[in-house]
Design a protein around this motif. Structure first.
Motif, PDB file in Angstrom:
ATOM      1  N   ARG A  42      18.046  46.133 -27.616  1.00 51.54           N
ATOM      2  CA  ARG A  42      19.100  45.145 -27.914  1.00 51.54           C
ATOM      3  C   ARG A  42      19.727  45.417 -29.270  1.00 51.54           C
ATOM      4  O   ARG A  42      20.957  45.329 -29.429  1.00 51.54           O
ATOM      5  N   GLU A  43      18.904  45.744 -30.279  1.00 52.77           N
ATOM      6  CA  GLU A  43      19.444  46.016 -31.612  1.00 52.77           C
ATOM      7  C   GLU A  43      20.309  47.274 -31.601  1.00 52.77           C
ATOM      8  O   GLU A  43      21.397  47.302 -32.220  1.00 52.77           O
ATOM      9  N   ALA A  44      19.839  48.331 -30.905  1.00 50.12           N
ATOM     10  CA  ALA A  44      20.633  49.561 -30.830  1.00 50.12           C
ATOM     11  C   ALA A  44      21.947  49.320 -30.102  1.00 50.12           C
ATOM     12  O   ALA A  44      22.997  49.848 -30.488  1.00 50.12           O
ATOM     13  N   SER A  45      21.898  48.501 -29.059  1.00 47.96           N
ATOM     14  CA  SER A  45      23.120  48.182 -28.320  1.00 47.96           C
ATOM     15  C   SER A  45      24.092  47.414 -29.196  1.00 47.96           C
ATOM     16  O   SER A  45      25.305  47.661 -29.170  1.00 47.96           O
ATOM     17  N   THR A  46      23.582  46.495 -30.010  1.00 47.78           N
ATOM     18  CA  THR A  46      24.451  45.730 -30.911  1.00 47.78           C
ATOM     19  C   THR A  46      25.101  46.653 -31.938  1.00 47.78           C
ATOM     20  O   THR A  46      26.305  46.554 -32.220  1.00 47.78           O
ATOM     21  N   ARG A  47      24.310  47.570 -32.531  1.00 44.57           N
ATOM     22  CA  ARG A  47      24.879  48.508 -33.512  1.00 44.57           C
ATOM     23  C   ARG A  47      25.935  49.412 -32.870  1.00 44.57           C
ATOM     24  O   ARG A  47      26.970  49.709 -33.478  1.00 44.57           O
ATOM     25  N   ALA A  48      25.680  49.852 -31.650  1.00 39.01           N
ATOM     26  CA  ALA A  48      26.660  50.706 -30.972  1.00 39.01           C
ATOM     27  C   ALA A  48      27.961  49.953 -30.739  1.00 39.01           C
ATOM     28  O   ALA A  48      29.059  50.512 -30.921  1.00 39.01           O
ATOM     29  N   ARG A  49      27.885  48.692 -30.336  1.00 39.62           N
ATOM     30  CA  ARG A  49      29.110  47.906 -30.126  1.00 39.62           C
ATOM     31  C   ARG A  49      29.860  47.696 -31.439  1.00 39.62           C
ATOM     32  O   ARG A  49      31.097  47.764 -31.476  1.00 39.62           O
ATOM     33  N   PRO A  90      34.069  60.107 -39.935  1.00 39.81           N
ATOM     34  CA  PRO A  90      32.688  59.638 -40.073  1.00 39.81           C
ATOM     35  C   PRO A  90      32.366  58.437 -39.174  1.00 39.81           C
ATOM     36  O   PRO A  90      31.257  58.334 -38.642  1.00 39.81           O
ATOM     37  N   LEU A  91      33.351  57.531 -39.024  1.00 41.06           N
ATOM     38  CA  LEU A  91      33.098  56.375 -38.164  1.00 41.06           C
ATOM     39  C   LEU A  91      32.868  56.801 -36.722  1.00 41.06           C
ATOM     40  O   LEU A  91      32.008  56.251 -36.019  1.00 41.06           O
ATOM     41  N   ARG A  92      33.649  57.769 -36.246  1.00 39.98           N
ATOM     42  CA  ARG A  92      33.445  58.257 -34.889  1.00 39.98           C
ATOM     43  C   ARG A  92      32.075  58.913 -34.731  1.00 39.98           C
ATOM     44  O   ARG A  92      31.401  58.754 -33.707  1.00 39.98           O
ATOM     45  N   SER A  93      31.653  59.593 -35.756  1.00 42.82           N
ATOM     46  CA  SER A  93      30.328  60.206 -35.710  1.00 42.82           C
ATOM     47  C   SER A  93      29.239  59.142 -35.660  1.00 42.82           C
ATOM     48  O   SER A  93      28.261  59.252 -34.898  1.00 42.82           O
ATOM     49  N   LEU A  94      29.424  58.096 -36.502  1.00 45.08           N
ATOM     50  CA  LEU A  94      28.452  57.011 -36.495  1.00 45.08           C
ATOM     51  C   LEU A  94      28.414  56.303 -35.141  1.00 45.08           C
ATOM     52  O   LEU A  94      27.340  55.941 -34.647  1.00 45.08           O
ATOM     53  N   ALA A  95      29.602  56.099 -34.523  1.00 46.42           N
ATOM     54  CA  ALA A  95      29.647  55.441 -33.215  1.00 46.42           C
ATOM     55  C   ALA A  95      28.953  56.284 -32.158  1.00 46.42           C
ATOM     56  O   ALA A  95      28.197  55.776 -31.315  1.00 46.42           O
ATOM     57  N   ALA A  96      29.206  57.599 -32.204  1.00 55.49           N
ATOM     58  CA  ALA A  96      28.551  58.481 -31.234  1.00 55.49           C
ATOM     59  C   ALA A  96      27.038  58.480 -31.435  1.00 55.49           C
ATOM     60  O   ALA A  96      26.253  58.450 -30.471  1.00 55.49           O
ATOM     61  N   GLU A  97      26.620  58.468 -32.698  1.00 58.59           N
ATOM     62  CA  GLU A  97      25.187  58.434 -32.988  1.00 58.59           C
ATOM     63  C   GLU A  97      24.571  57.122 -32.512  1.00 58.59           C
ATOM     64  O   GLU A  97      23.469  57.105 -31.944  1.00 58.59           O
ATOM     65  N   ALA A  98      25.300  55.983 -32.716  1.00 61.07           N
ATOM     66  CA  ALA A  98      24.785  54.679 -32.275  1.00 61.07           C
ATOM     67  C   ALA A  98      24.661  54.636 -30.756  1.00 61.07           C
ATOM     68  O   ALA A  98      23.695  54.079 -30.213  1.00 61.07           O
ATOM     69  N   ARG A  99      25.647  55.246 -30.059  1.00 61.31           N
ATOM     70  CA  ARG A  99      25.554  55.280 -28.603  1.00 61.31           C
ATOM     71  C   ARG A  99      24.353  56.105 -28.144  1.00 61.31           C
ATOM     72  O   ARG A  99      23.663  55.763 -27.181  1.00 61.31           O
ATOM     73  N   GLU A 100      24.120  57.192 -28.846  1.00 57.08           N
ATOM     74  CA  GLU A 100      22.987  58.033 -28.482  1.00 57.08           C
ATOM     75  C   GLU A 100      21.661  57.312 -28.735  1.00 57.08           C
ATOM     76  O   GLU A 100      20.729  57.379 -27.917  1.00 57.08           O
TER      77      GLU A 100
END
Length: 692
Positions: A303-310, A444-454
């Motif tokens: 749930r926490e990882a999903s929240t960060r990815a969103r 960098p934001l796109r990289s962070l978003a991709a990392e959060a999705r992963e």
């Protein structure tokens, strides 16, 4: 008549003789099915299914007391139901539990719209396993499948024909309706104390009322002929009913459903099986939840990882949106700078408002050309209209133009290109810096978003991996149970359909039995009619004598020559009841109705066996118009005492329902419901949640 013991109540004498309950109608309970809640009036002896002999509905004015009787009448076939605003808002159906020849039935009619039919089913209101309801027409009442025909059959009057012209043997006939019989079962407020008690203002209705009374007592003209015709009609209906029953029986036999006991056993087994499977499915769900409780930490991490990815995806969308908006704005400012630069260059090359060099000799002028006394200082020409010619060195007002700034004296700017150009360049610089900052942050934001999705994907895989081995056996078990539940549901539906077929067969068998009993009774009446037919004059004499006795027991003042004539019209003091005072007409109306009811019951006539009376204290001192001659309550008390004496004696098994605003205190034991008319003292009224 002797005075009764006031401690004795009609409720203590509710057990009727078995032979008197085999035929007739008894209202047991009225239930109004509402939008939010149901509203009910119960006429039973407490803790028993038996209806009271005497039931009193008491309470304040305008609380729905009379509506109770009107709804009972509606369920018994009346055209209209009460249409008060609170009823139309809250009530959707009216259900009346009645005993028809001693057997419980429920009659249901819709409320709020035209109801062309009623639905009748055997059983009681609260039966969990309800039988199939039979649709009964309201009109025409002569139809053998109408509600009127059913009710009349339980009074022994099904198929009775009334002459349109009673004195003419060749007159056409009209089928008697249960609505005609209700004239002897229901005394509404508007008819009580009225000068139209016997419908004297309507000749045809008045004649029909007399015929109905004669039919009830079996003393109408051509009774034997009428009985013979009814016997023939019942024989035809009985034959048809037997054919329908045989056809239904053959159909069931062809379906190979077995016996009713087998169907009931199959139904019970299917219900138990479905209930058991449902419980097993619930246990399986509980087991899954219990077995996967160890993965709560993994669920939290997911749930926490999903929240960060969103959140990371939202920041990327925000920056992309800002870039999409700022890029066109930056281009617009760049275009504005180009326009201002071109304007500045044009003014430096072609300034139409400045002449510093003589156009002839190209010498620098010492002073800017101007108009002096309508003469140009440069060409020395006279100027006829100075307002139409602008000097090279001044505007139309004669103000000198500052060549450096492009301003007209001190009167305000024409356009300072330099200032506008500098301001536009500054804004473009700011926008460019902001766009570059957004663009630099977007990667960098796109990289962070991709990392959060992963990370979210890895957490989901970890959760699935941790719970798959635990959940899989339960899922297989649950799928198997779901298939079993589907099969059990199908089996239950088939068993219920089979039982409905048997219910239809039983209903046809009941119709056959009812018609056989009615035919036997009619044949006995026909035999008696051909030998010892009741004498109408004797019946009228009995009714008239009872009428006078009732008024005497009520201490009717100045009673003289109280009798009912051969046209059933009550007379007092040598004149028609119409000449009596308002309070006197109330007591006369009550005595007239009770005398017919009591004599009919005691002589085992074809009366339904119940009587409803609305407001017996009308004009006797309880609100409304008061009659000074009857201003005390002596007559009202004697009215109830008479009912108690009769219902406990010769009238045992009959039923009386009374609506009264304020019954005497000693009648409290017979009050089945009291409407307070006050929100703080429930029930407020029949529609108990409408208190305004």
């Amino acid at each position: 008549m002797s005075q009764p013991d006031t401690s004795e109540t009609a409720s203590s004498a509710n057990s009727a003789h078995p032979e008197r309950t085999r035929r007739g109608i008894r209202p047991v309970r009225l239930r109004l099915r509402g939008v939010d809640i149901d509203y009910e009036v119960d006429f039973r002896v407490p803790d028993t299914p038996t209806p009271r002999s005497l039931s009193i509905i008491a309470g304040a004015f305008s609380t729905g007391k009379s509506s109770v009787l009107e709804f009972i009448d509606y369920c018994l076939g009346a055209r209209e139901h009460p249409r008060h605003p609170e009823i139309l808002r809250k009530v959707r159906a009216a259900l009346l539990e009645v005993e028809l020849s001693g057997q419980a039935h429920v009659i249901e009619r819709s409320v709020g719209e035209s109801s062309p039919a009623a639905f009748v089913r055997p059983g009681r209101l609260d039966d969990a396993d309800k039988a199939v309801a039979e649709r009964r027409l309201i009109r025409p009442p002569s139809d053998q499948h109408s509600l009127s025909s059913l009710l009349l059959s339980h009074c022994g009057l099904e198929g009775v024909q009334l002459r349109e012209a009673p004195t003419q043997a060749a007159s056409e006939t009209d089928s008697m309706s249960f609505r005609d019989l209700m004239w002897l079962c229901y005394l509404p407020n508007e008819r009580l104390a009225d000068k139209n008690l016997l419908f004297e203002n309507d000749r045809m209705k008045h004649l029909k009322l007399g015929q109905v009374v004669d039919v009830v007592f079996g003393v109408h003209d051509d009774a034997a002929i009428e009985l013979g015709r009814r016997v023939t009609e019942l024989e035809r209906r009985l034959s048809q009913a037997r054919v329908e029953h045989s056809a239904a029986q053959r159909f069931l036999d062809e379906q190979e459903l077995g016996s009713r006991l087998q169907v009931e056993a199959t139904l019970e087994q299917a219900e138990r099986r479905l209930s058991s499977i449902t419980a097993l499915i619930a246990d399986a769900d509980n087991s899954v939840r219990a077995a996967t409780s160890f993965a709560e930490e993994l669920r939290t991490r997911h749930r926490e990882a999903s929240t960060r990815a969103r959140q990371a995806a939202a920041r990327v969308r925000d920056h992309e949106t800002q870039l999409q908006r700022m890029t066109p704005l930056r281009a617009q400012y760049a275009a504005d700078i180009n326009k201002l630069t071109l304007l500045a260059q044009a003014r430096s090359l072609f300034d139409p408002l400045r002449v510093q060099v003589c156009p002839a000799c190209f010498s620098t002028l010492g002073a800017a050309p101007r108009l002096e006394d309508n003469r140009c200082s440069l060409c020395k020409q006279d100027v006829a209209d100075s307002n139409q010619i602008l000097t090279f060195g001044s505007n139309s007002n004669g103000d000198e133009i500052n060549p450096a700034s492009g301003t007209a004296g001190a009167e305000g700017p024409l356009l300072d290109v330099g200032i506008e150009l500098r301001a536009t360049r500054a804004r473009l610089k700011e926008i460019t810096a902001y766009v570059e900052a957004l663009d630099s942050q977007l990667g960098p934001l796109r990289s962070l978003a991709a990392e959060a999705r992963e990370v979210e994907s890895r957490a989901a895989r970890a959760l699935d991996q941790a719970t798959r081995e635990t959940i899989t056996p339960f899922l297989s078990q649950r799928d198997d149970l779901a298939a079993q539940r589907e099969a059990a549901t199908t089996e239950l539906q088939q068993a219920r359909a089979s039982r409905r077929m048997f219910d239809g067969l039983d209903r046809r068998a009941t119709d056959v039995t009812r018609l056989e009993n009615n035919l036997t009774s009619l044949r006995a009446e026909l035999t008696a009619a051909t030998s010892t037919r009741p004498d109408r004059n004797n019946i009228i004499h009995l009714i008239s004598q009872r009428f006078a006795d009732i008024l005497v027991s009520w201490r009717y003042p100045k009673i003289d020559q109280a009798f009912i004539n051969d046209r059933l019209i009550p007379n007092m003091r040598g004149d028609s009841y119409r000449t009596a005072s308002s309070g006197g007409r109330t007591l006369i109306s009550l005595a007239w109705m009770l005398s017919i009811f009591e004599v009919a019951w005691e002589s085992d006539a074809a009366h339904p066996g119940f009587l409803m009376i609305d407001s017996p204290q009308k004009n006797l001192g309880q609100g409304g118009e008061r009659d000074a001659e009857f201003a005390d309550t002596v007559a009202v008390g004697e009215f109830y005492h008479h009912l108690h004496r009769w219902l406990a004696g010769p009238g045992k098994g009959a039923q009386v329902i009374v609506v009264d605003n304020a019954p005497p205190q000693d009648q409290e034991a017979d009050v089945v419901i009291r409407f307070s008319g006050r929100p703080d003292q429930p029930p407020y009224g029949l529609i108990s949640d409408e208190t305004m």
